[in-house]
Design a protein around this motif. Structure first.
Motif, PDB file in Angstrom:
ATOM      1  N   TYR A  55      17.262  -2.366   8.294  1.00  0.00           N
ATOM      2  CA  TYR A  55      16.443  -2.242   9.502  1.00  0.00           C
ATOM      3  C   TYR A  55      15.526  -3.454   9.672  1.00  0.00           C
ATOM      4  N   ARG A  56      14.893  -3.842   8.576  1.00  0.00           N
ATOM      5  CA  ARG A  56      13.961  -4.985   8.654  1.00  0.00           C
ATOM      6  C   ARG A  56      14.689  -6.279   8.996  1.00  0.00           C
ATOM      7  N   LYS A  57      15.861  -6.454   8.396  1.00  0.00           N
ATOM      8  CA  LYS A  57      16.591  -7.687   8.703  1.00  0.00           C
ATOM      9  C   LYS A  57      16.977  -7.696  10.182  1.00  0.00           C
ATOM     10  N   VAL A 106       5.290  -5.326  -2.361  1.00  0.00           N
ATOM     11  CA  VAL A 106       4.169  -5.381  -3.295  1.00  0.00           C
ATOM     12  C   VAL A 106       4.073  -4.009  -3.975  1.00  0.00           C
ATOM     13  N   VAL A 107       4.760  -3.906  -5.086  1.00  0.00           N
ATOM     14  CA  VAL A 107       4.906  -2.611  -5.759  1.00  0.00           C
ATOM     15  C   VAL A 107       4.767  -2.818  -7.271  1.00  0.00           C
ATOM     16  N   ALA A 108       4.182  -1.840  -7.957  1.00  0.00           N
ATOM     17  CA  ALA A 108       3.910  -1.956  -9.391  1.00  0.00           C
ATOM     18  C   ALA A 108       5.166  -2.295 -10.210  1.00  0.00           C
ATOM     19  N   SER A 156       0.829  -1.204   0.000  1.00  0.00           N
ATOM     20  CA  SER A 156       0.000   0.000   0.000  1.00  0.00           C
ATOM     21  C   SER A 156       0.873   1.268   0.000  1.00  0.00           C
ATOM     22  N   SER A 157       1.791   1.340   0.989  1.00  0.00           N
ATOM     23  CA  SER A 157       2.816   2.382   1.027  1.00  0.00           C
ATOM     24  C   SER A 157       2.392   3.704   0.401  1.00  0.00           C
ATOM     25  N   VAL A 158       1.478   4.367   1.054  1.00  0.00           N
ATOM     26  CA  VAL A 158       0.883   5.597   0.521  1.00  0.00           C
ATOM     27  C   VAL A 158       1.834   6.771   0.576  1.00  0.00           C
ATOM     28  N   ASN A 159       1.557   7.710  -0.290  1.00  0.00           N
ATOM     29  CA  ASN A 159       2.330   8.938  -0.308  1.00  0.00           C
ATOM     30  C   ASN A 159       1.544  10.020   0.414  1.00  0.00           C
ATOM     31  N   ILE A 160       2.202  10.608   1.393  1.00  0.00           N
ATOM     32  CA  ILE A 160       1.530  11.634   2.201  1.00  0.00           C
ATOM     33  C   ILE A 160       1.116  12.818   1.319  1.00  0.00           C
ATOM     34  N   LEU A 206      18.489   9.399  -1.781  1.00  0.00           N
ATOM     35  CA  LEU A 206      17.448   9.072  -2.759  1.00  0.00           C
ATOM     36  C   LEU A 206      16.533   7.965  -2.240  1.00  0.00           C
ATOM     37  N   TYR A 207      15.486   7.741  -3.006  1.00  0.00           N
ATOM     38  CA  TYR A 207      14.537   6.661  -2.739  1.00  0.00           C
ATOM     39  C   TYR A 207      15.300   5.351  -2.473  1.00  0.00           C
ATOM     40  N   ALA A 208      16.290   5.064  -3.323  1.00  0.00           N
ATOM     41  CA  ALA A 208      17.048   3.820  -3.201  1.00  0.00           C
ATOM     42  C   ALA A 208      17.844   3.781  -1.898  1.00  0.00           C
ATOM     43  N   GLN A 259       6.380  -0.979 -12.646  1.00  0.00           N
ATOM     44  CA  GLN A 259       7.177   0.179 -13.066  1.00  0.00           C
ATOM     45  C   GLN A 259       8.444   0.301 -12.230  1.00  0.00           C
ATOM     46  N   GLN A 260       8.436  -0.328 -11.069  1.00  0.00           N
ATOM     47  CA  GLN A 260       9.619  -0.218 -10.214  1.00  0.00           C
ATOM     48  C   GLN A 260      10.497  -1.469 -10.272  1.00  0.00           C
ATOM     49  N   ASN A 261      10.316  -2.262 -11.309  1.00  0.00           N
ATOM     50  CA  ASN A 261      11.142  -3.469 -11.476  1.00  0.00           C
ATOM     51  C   ASN A 261      12.633  -3.169 -11.342  1.00  0.00           C
ATOM     52  N   LEU A 262      13.072  -2.154 -12.068  1.00  0.00           N
ATOM     53  CA  LEU A 262      14.498  -1.841 -12.081  1.00  0.00           C
ATOM     54  C   LEU A 262      14.970  -1.426 -10.687  1.00  0.00           C
ATOM     55  N   HIS A 263      14.193  -0.586 -10.059  1.00  0.00           N
ATOM     56  CA  HIS A 263      14.557  -0.124  -8.711  1.00  0.00           C
ATOM     57  C   HIS A 263      14.851  -1.313  -7.793  1.00  0.00           C
ATOM     58  N   PHE A 264      13.945  -2.285  -7.778  1.00  0.00           N
ATOM     59  CA  PHE A 264      14.143  -3.400  -6.852  1.00  0.00           C
ATOM     60  C   PHE A 264      15.272  -4.328  -7.293  1.00  0.00           C
ATOM     61  N   LYS A 265      15.433  -4.470  -8.597  1.00  0.00           N
ATOM     62  CA  LYS A 265      16.561  -5.274  -9.067  1.00  0.00           C
ATOM     63  C   LYS A 265      17.872  -4.650  -8.595  1.00  0.00           C
ATOM     64  N   ASN A 311       3.604  -0.320   6.043  1.00  0.00           N
ATOM     65  CA  ASN A 311       3.180   0.746   5.144  1.00  0.00           C
ATOM     66  C   ASN A 311       4.366   1.711   5.051  1.00  0.00           C
ATOM     67  N   HIS A 312       5.171   1.533   4.019  1.00  0.00           N
ATOM     68  CA  HIS A 312       6.403   2.319   3.833  1.00  0.00           C
ATOM     69  C   HIS A 312       6.001   3.693   3.282  1.00  0.00           C
ATOM     70  N   LEU A 313       5.589   4.557   4.180  1.00  0.00           N
ATOM     71  CA  LEU A 313       5.015   5.841   3.767  1.00  0.00           C
ATOM     72  C   LEU A 313       5.954   6.655   2.874  1.00  0.00           C
ATOM     73  N   GLY A 314       5.347   7.240   1.863  1.00  0.00           N
ATOM     74  CA  GLY A 314       6.093   8.191   1.035  1.00  0.00           C
ATOM     75  C   GLY A 314       5.985   9.548   1.698  1.00  0.00           C
ATOM     76  N   ASP A 315       6.876   9.766   2.677  1.00  0.00           N
ATOM     77  CA  ASP A 315       6.744  10.987   3.483  1.00  0.00           C
ATOM     78  C   ASP A 315       8.024  11.800   3.463  1.00  0.00           C
ATOM     79  N   ARG A 364      17.154   5.166   0.895  1.00  0.00           N
ATOM     80  CA  ARG A 364      16.248   4.911   2.015  1.00  0.00           C
ATOM     81  C   ARG A 364      15.751   3.457   1.995  1.00  0.00           C
ATOM     82  N   ASP A 365      15.586   2.912   0.814  1.00  0.00           N
ATOM     83  CA  ASP A 365      15.171   1.505   0.748  1.00  0.00           C
ATOM     84  C   ASP A 365      16.283   0.571   1.234  1.00  0.00           C
ATOM     85  N   LEU A 366      17.520   0.934   0.966  1.00  0.00           N
ATOM     86  CA  LEU A 366      18.627   0.103   1.472  1.00  0.00           C
ATOM     87  C   LEU A 366      18.639   0.149   3.002  1.00  0.00           C
TER      88      LEU A 366
HETATM   89  N1  ARG Z   1       5.430   5.126  -2.100  1.00  0.00           N
HETATM   90  C1  ARG Z   1       5.979   4.437  -3.221  1.00  0.00           C
HETATM   91  C2  ARG Z   1       5.184   4.767  -4.472  1.00  0.00           C
HETATM   92  O1  ARG Z   1       4.050   5.180  -4.388  1.00  0.00           O
HETATM   93  C3  ARG Z   1       5.961   2.947  -3.035  1.00  0.00           C
HETATM   94  C4  ARG Z   1       6.861   2.464  -1.939  1.00  0.00           C
HETATM   95  C5  ARG Z   1       7.080   0.998  -2.039  1.00  0.00           C
HETATM   96  N2  ARG Z   1       7.925   0.463  -1.016  1.00  0.00           N
HETATM   97  C6  ARG Z   1       9.242   0.598  -0.955  1.00  0.00           C
HETATM   98  N3  ARG Z   1       9.878   0.097   0.067  1.00  0.00           N
HETATM   99  N4  ARG Z   1       9.933   1.176  -1.931  1.00  0.00           N
HETATM  100  O2  ARG Z   1       5.709   4.600  -5.552  1.00  0.00           O
END
Ligand code: ARG
Length: 567
Positions: free
Chosen positions: A320-322, A333-335, A125-129, A309-311, A337-343, A162-166, A313-315
Motif C-alpha cells: 500500500y505504501r509503495k 521505528v520499532v524495538a 509510535s504505532s500504538v496499540n488500541i 497474522l501481523y506479518a 525485539q522485532q528484528n526477525l519480523h522485519f528481516k 501511526n500503524h495502529l495495533g487495532d 498485514r505488514d506485507l
Molecule cells: N503495534 C506494534 C507493537 O506495539 C508496532 C507496530 C510497528 N509497525 C509495523 N508496521 N509493524 O509492537
C-alpha cells in the motif's frame, strides 16, 4: 550552502592522487578533534594499496606538491596524515554570514534541498488500541518524530504513519470483559485506564466460557456486527484521544493513522501473488513462506484456521505504501525485539521480486526502563508515559523556581524544560542501546542534557538582549582565540551533523552535537568577555553568540525540543 563542504572541496581540488577521484578525496577529508596539528586532515592509509607506497611517504609527497594560498595557510605531513591549517578568520566570516543571513528570523541554517522530489515514509509510535501508552513507547515516538523533522529539514516529503495495533483477538476479550464487568459511565470517566483495567482483569479472571465468548466477539467484529464494532470504535476513540494529548505535548504529528485493521481487506492480492510465484507452502495446515535457506524461521502468512497474522498485514501495508507514496525510503521505528519480523518481511518482499525491498529500513532501538525496575503490561504494573512526562515537568518547575523565583511564565518554561528533558533523555544515546531513565540525570543543569542546552541558549539570549543597542551587524573577524575558533568550527559542522543523522537514522548525532556546541560556547562565554570586550572584538563576539543561539535552537528543534527565551 555548507561551509565545511566548500572548504573540503577547495582542499580536495589541490590534492592529486593518481587513480583516485577528487570526490573520493573530498569525502576522506576529516576534521581532527584536536586542531593543534591542523584544521583539516587527509588520512593517507587508504591510498597505500593503490599507490603501493607507505602512507607516511604518500603524505610527505603530497605535502610537497601543495602550495599555500590565502585559504590554505600551512600544510604538513605527520604520521601518514596530510594536515592543513586554514585561514580561520575566513572560515569564521563565511560561517557567521551563512548562519546570520538566514538566521535570527528564518532559522533555516542546516537545512537543504537534497531531498526534494523524494518521499520518506516513517512508521513510528504505532500504538496499540486499548493498551497502555507506556514508557516503552517513548523511544519509537520521539525517534520517529525527530527523524520526521530531520528529513523534512533536508527537503524530503515525509509521511508519518501511526500503524495502529487495532486488530487481534484481544479486542474480543475486551468486549467480553466490558460486557461482564464494565459500565458506560465508568469507562467514559476513566478512559483508557478503565479500558486497560478491564483487559487486565480479563487476563487474570476469565473463565473458559468467557474465553470462548471472547473468540465469538472477535469473530463478530470481523464479520461487521454493529454492536461489537461500535464498542470497538469507542475504545479506539478513547485511546486516540488520550495519546493525541501526549503527542501534542511532545510536538509529535502523523499524516496517517492507517493501522493493521485498515489492511484486513488488502491482504488477498499479496497472498495471491505469493501463491502465483510459488512461494506459499502448506505446513501443518498453515500457509507459510519458507525462509530456511536464509537462516530464518518461516514467515507465517495464514494460520490453519485461515486467520491472517501481523506479518500478513505488514506485507499488505508495504504494498500500500509503495503504491500510494512511491517512497524513496520506508522506515520502521520499532524495538529490536522485532528484528526477525522485519528481516522476514523484507526478505519475503525481495523474493516476490520487489526491487524496492532494499529501500525498507528497520530502525531498531533499545529498551527504556526506569531506575526502579521493570514493568509488565499483563499484570497491570506499568509506567505510563504521561506520568513520566508529568513528573519531569513538576521537577523542572521545582528546580526553576529555586534557581530563579522571579522568572515570569514559570509554568510555561517548566513545560518546555520538563518535556525537553524526557525527549533528550531518550535521544541522547545511540538508539540501539538500552537505557535506564533517571529523573535526576535528565534534569541536571550540568550534565549532558537537554536542560543544559536550553540553559545555554537562554544564556546566549540574555547576552543578545543586553546588546540590543549595539550595532554588531557589520562585525569584522579579529584574529581568533582558540575558544572562538572552537565555536566557529562546531557551528560550521552543523549541516554535516544533520546529514549524518539522516543517513544513519540516528538523531543522537544531533543531540550530541547540541551538547558539544553548548560546551564550546560556555567555554568561550566564561573565558572571553563579550559585552565588555574592546571594540574590535565586541561586535564579532556578539555575532558569534547570535549564531550559536540560532544553531542550538535549530538543533534542539529537530529533536522536538523548544527553547525558552529565559530560564
Ligand atoms: N503495534 C506494534 C507493537 O506495539 C508496532 C507496530 C510497528 N509497525 C509495523 N508496521 N509493524 O509492537
Amino acid at each position: 550552502m555548507n561551509v565545511i563542504m566548500d572548504y573540503k572541496k577547495y582542499i580536495a581540488e589541490k590534492i592529486n592522487v593518481d587513480g583516485v577521484a577528487a570526490a573520493e578525496i573530498e569525502a576522506a577529508i576529516a576534521l581532527p578533534p584536536n586542531t593543534e596539528l591542523g584544521d583539516y586532515a587527509l588520512p593517507c592509509f587508504k591510498f597505500a594499496k593503490i599507490l603501493r607506497k607507505a602512507p607516511v611517504k604518500i603524505a610527505e609527497e603530497l605535502a610537497a606538491q601543495i602550495t599555500c594560498d590565502n585559504v590554505i595557510k600551512e600544510v604538513s605531513a605527520v604520521n601518514g596524515y596530510l594536515n592543513f591549517k586554514i585561514d580561520k578568520e575566513g572560515l569564521a566570516k563565511d560561517t557567521l554570514a551563512e548562519i546570520l543571513k538566514i538566521g535570527v528570523m528564518g532559522g533555516e541554517y542546516g537545512s537543504s534541498t537534497e531531498g526534494n522530489g523524494k518521499t520518506v515514509c516513517i512508521d513510528y509510535s504505532s500504538v496499540n488500541i486499548a493498551k497502555p501508552f507506556h514508557i516503552g513507547h517513548l523511544s519509537t515516538t520521539v525517534l520517529g518524530s525527530a527523524l520526521y523533522k530531520i528529513y523534512e529539514f533536508l527537503g524530503y516529503k515525509v509521511v508519518g504513519i501511526n500503524h495502529l495495533g487495532d486488530y487481534g483477538t484481544q479486542f474480543g476479550k475486551l468486549i467480553c470483559a466490558y460486557k461482564h464487568w464494565g459500565n458506560k459511565e465508568e469507562v467514559e470517566k476513566g478512559g483508557i485506564h478503565a479500558v486497560n483495567d478491564l483487559y487486565v482483569r480479563f487476563n487474570s479472571e476469565a473463565t473458559e466460557e468467557m474465553e470462548a465468548e471472547a473468540r465469538e466477539y472477535f469473530r463478530l467484529i470481523e464479520s461487521g456486527d454493529r454492536e461489537a464494532n461500535e464498542i470497538f470504535e469507542w475504545f479506539k476513540s478513547l485511546t486516540l484521544a488520550y495519546v493525541n494529548k501526549i503527542y501534542e505535548r511532545l510536538g509529535v504529528k502523523f499524516d496517517s493513522y492507517n493501522g493493521e485493521r485498515f489492511y484486513s481487506d488488502k491482504m488477498q492480492p499479496v497472498i495471491d501473488e505469493l501463491e502465483e510465484k510459488g512461494l506459499l507452502k502448506t505446513s501443518e495446515g498453515a500457509k507459510i513462506v519458507d525462509l530456511e535457506s536464509y537462516g530464518m524461521p518461516p514467515c507465517l502468512i495464514l494460520r490453519s484456521d485461515g486467520a491472517s497474522l501481523y506479518a500478513t498485514r505488514d506485507l499488505a501495508a508495504a504494498y500500500y505504501r509503495k503504491a500510494n507514496y512511491d517512497f524513496y525510503k520506508c522506515l520502521y521505528v520499532v524495538a529490536y525485539q522485532q528484528n526477525l519480523h522485519f528481516k522476514q518481511i523484507f526478505k519475503v518482499l525481495e523474493l516476490l521480486g520487489k526491487d524496492w525491498a532494499k529501500d525498507m529500513v528497520h530502525v531498531a532501538y533499545g529498551m527504556v526502563s526506569l531506575e526502579d525496575g521493570a514493568m509488565s503490561t499483563r499484570k497491570g504494573k506499568v509506567v505510563w508515559l504521561e506520568d513520566v512526562i508529568e513528573k519531569c515537568v513538576e521537577k523542572a518547575y521545582t528546580v526553576i523556581n529555586e534557581k530563579n523565583p522571579a522568572l515570569e511564565n514559570k509554568r510555561e518554561i517548566a513545560e518546555k524544560v520538563g518535556v525537553g528533558s524526557v525527549i533528550f533523555g531518550a535521544l541522547y544515546n545511540n538508539k540501539i542501546k538500552d537505557i535506564v531513565f533517571s529523573y535526576d540525570k535528565v534534569l541536571s543543569f550540568e550534565g549532558e542534557t537537554g536542560v543544559y542546552c536550553q540553559y545555554t541558549c537562554a544564556r546566549a539570549n540574555s547576552v543578545l538582549q543586553k546588546a540590543e543597542n549595539v550595532d554588531w551587524s557589520q562585525f569584522a573577524v579579529p584574529e581568533l582565540l582558540p575558544q572562538e575558533y572552537e565555536v566557529i568550527k562546531t557551528l560550521a559542522s552543523f549541516p554535516d551533523a544533520v546529514k549524518e543523522a539522516a543517513e544513519k537514522f540516528e538523531p543522537s548525532i544531533i543531540a550530541r552535537y547540541a551538547v558539544d556546541l553548548s560546551q564550546k560556547f560556555n567555554k568561550f562565554y566564561f573565558d572571553c568577555k563579550i559585552l565588555t570586550a574592546e571594540e574590535g572584538a565586541k561586535a564579532f563576539r556578539i555575532a558569534l553568540t547570535a549564531a550559536t543561539k540560532q544553531t542550538l535552537t535549530n538543533a534542539l528543534g529537530l529533536l522536538g525540543i523548544g527553547v525558552p527565551e529565559k530560564m
